[in-house]
Design a protein around this motif. Structure first.
Motif: not given
Length: 178
Positions: A30-36
């Motif tokens: 979930w910490i990478w959601e924005h980056f995806l």
């Protein structure tokens, strides 16, 4: 075992390598959601893995080993199909380094604030529970510590590893702050 792998794929095939994000301790994919979405908008197929026992991945955090985490990356990288660009943060950076050392393949590696390959043992100087007093030992390294730094403090600032048998508290007590 079920792995949580979040994904965001580009609208058009751009021929760019996939990016696999690996989180650090105390978090999940979930910490990478924005980056995806950010990477997918630029043409990169983007994936984020939750290591076992984290996020929605199966597994018991208490019994998971570091080798299990490396296995998780290997499984996820294999499921993606192409050699990914590996992006690891903190502990995830160390996991992907070990994945590559084990013979895993990647288009590239990005280690963000990664745990060093040697681990954290050397950076935990005097902050171990067996030490007499964390506060007193920490003062050796604190800015307002002894005027004449102990050899433990000098070695730490010089980046040298100390002999594990050295008791930092004895060194502190021999040279208390004035």
């Amino acid at each position: 075992m079920k792995q949580e792998i979040l994904r965001s794929l580009p609208k058009d095939e751009a021929g760019l390598p996939p990016v696999l994000f690996v989180h650090g301790a105390y978090s999940g994919a979930w910490i990478w959601e924005h980056f995806l979405g950010l990477f997918a908008d630029r043409g990169y197929p983007a994936y984020a893995l939750s290591l076992r026992g984290h996020g929605a991945s199966e597994g018991d955090l208490a019994s998971a080993s570091f080798a299990d985490y490396v296995d998780d990356v290997e499984t996820a990288a294999g499921a993606i199909g192409a050699e990914p660009v590996l992006v690891g943060h903190s502990m995830g950076g160390l996991v992907v380094q070990h994945y590559l050392a084990r013979g895993g393949r990647a288009a590239a590696l990005v280690a963000l604030a990664s745990t060093p390959p040697s681990g954290l043992r050397s950076s935990a100087l005097c902050l171990r529970p067996t030490c007499c007093s964390s506060f007193r030992c920490y003062r050796v390294l604190a800015p307002n510590g002894p005027r004449r730094p102990s050899s433990a403090g000098r070695s730490f600032r010089a980046g040298r590893r100390l002999n594990p048998g050295i008791d930092c508290c004895k060194r502190y007590n021999a040279n208390p702050p004035a």
